[in-house]
Motif scaffolding. Structure first.
Motif, PDB file in Angstrom:
ATOM      1  N   LYS A  91      -8.026  11.645  36.462  1.00  0.00           N
ATOM      2  CA  LYS A  91      -9.071  10.616  36.688  1.00  0.00           C
ATOM      3  C   LYS A  91      -9.732  10.748  38.064  1.00  0.00           C
ATOM      4  O   LYS A  91     -10.957  10.707  38.161  1.00  0.00           O
ATOM      5  CB  LYS A  91      -8.429   9.231  36.515  1.00  0.00           C
ATOM      6  CG  LYS A  91      -9.385   8.059  36.623  1.00  0.00           C
ATOM      7  CD  LYS A  91      -8.733   6.793  36.086  1.00  0.00           C
ATOM      8  CE  LYS A  91      -7.398   6.493  36.743  1.00  0.00           C
ATOM      9  NZ  LYS A  91      -7.383   5.374  37.657  1.00  0.00           N
ATOM     10  N   SER A  92      -8.923  10.914  39.112  1.00  0.00           N
ATOM     11  CA  SER A  92      -9.494  10.971  40.470  1.00  0.00           C
ATOM     12  C   SER A  92     -10.427  12.170  40.629  1.00  0.00           C
ATOM     13  O   SER A  92     -11.508  12.046  41.216  1.00  0.00           O
ATOM     14  CB  SER A  92      -8.382  11.035  41.521  1.00  0.00           C
ATOM     15  OG  SER A  92      -7.484   9.982  41.319  1.00  0.00           O
ATOM     16  N   ARG A 138       2.177  11.965  44.871  1.00  0.00           N
ATOM     17  CA  ARG A 138       2.449  10.659  44.278  1.00  0.00           C
ATOM     18  C   ARG A 138       3.877  10.608  43.774  1.00  0.00           C
ATOM     19  O   ARG A 138       4.478  11.627  43.480  1.00  0.00           O
ATOM     20  CB  ARG A 138       1.493  10.405  43.089  1.00  0.00           C
ATOM     21  CG  ARG A 138       0.017  10.380  43.441  1.00  0.00           C
ATOM     22  CD  ARG A 138      -0.387   9.115  44.171  1.00  0.00           C
ATOM     23  NE  ARG A 138      -0.197   7.903  43.396  1.00  0.00           N
ATOM     24  CZ  ARG A 138      -1.166   7.245  42.763  1.00  0.00           C
ATOM     25  NH1 ARG A 138      -2.386   7.688  42.795  1.00  0.00           N
ATOM     26  NH2 ARG A 138      -0.907   6.130  42.114  1.00  0.00           N
TER      27      ARG A 138
HETATM   28 MG    MG Z   1      -5.791   8.341  40.618  1.00  0.00          MG
END
Ligand code: MG
Ligand code: AMP
Length: 180
Positions: free
Chosen positions: A13-14, A127
């Motif tokens: 998504k990013s 992450r």
């Molecule tokens: Mg993201």
């Protein structure tokens, strides 16, 4: 106009939103960033990935405050989640009180194959990703389609599924731009 772009962690998504942002006049607002800033101010979390592990009432409280802010903005793309996978179960990203604030006109769901998402998560050290199995990832993407259908009923919003193919995020970005 307010649109929502979503996709489970690791879907890309990013990367896709970065491409979209260069070719659109809409401002991109990250729902999680608003929640994160508030949670840091309250000394509740150290990282973005701690938010979904907070107790559900605290998450809902932050979610409500973030949606109050976003509801005052117009001509935006909201980067958020159809559902958040918390230890207690799936938490709706847009419960009724959030939908009422935002009045979304379209939903874009970025999807990939569960195998590819699993691989991307394993390769992302920035992450604290969950160690979901391929089956878990498949379930989460399915659940998100159900949530999107429920949300679209609220405001008559359209839903567009965006496939993010391996190594070609620009195809997904173009598909979003074609739907804005
Ligand atoms: Mg993201
Ligand atoms: P992201 O970096 O987009 O994954 O967002 C970081 C975190 O913010 C997510 O893992 C969730 O815990 C939280 N978050 C984002 N959007 C929402 C939402 N609509 N409702 C509840 N939590 C959210």
């Amino acid at each position: 106009m307010r649109v929502v772009i979503s996709g489970i962690p690791g879907v890309g998504k990013s990367t896709i939103l970065e491409m979209v942002s260069k070719k659109t006049q809409y401002e991109i607002i990250n729902f999680g960033s608003l929640m994160f800033d508030m949670a840091v101010d309250l000394d509740l979390v150290k990282s973005r990935d701690d938010i979904r592990r907070l107790d559900v009432d605290t998450q809902k409280n932050l979610q409500k405050k973030a949606s109050n802010k976003i509801g005052k903005m117009d001509n935006i793309i909201i980067d958020t989640h159809m559902s958040i996978k918390s230890p207690a179960g799936y938490l709706p990203g847009l419960p009724e009180w959030v939908l009422r604030e935002l009045m979304v006109s379209s939903y874009f769901l970025i999807e990939s194959t569960p195998e590819e998402i699993k691989r991307r998560r394993e390769n992302d050290s920035s992450r604290s990703r969950d160690s979901d199995t391929v089956q878990d990832i498949k379930e989460h993407q399915e659940v998100n389609r159900y949530y999107a259908a429920a949300y679209s009923v609220y405001s008559g919003a359209t839903i567009k599924y965006i496939y993010n193919p391996d190594n070609h995020p620009e195809i997904a970005a173009e598909s979003i731009l074609g739907g804005l």
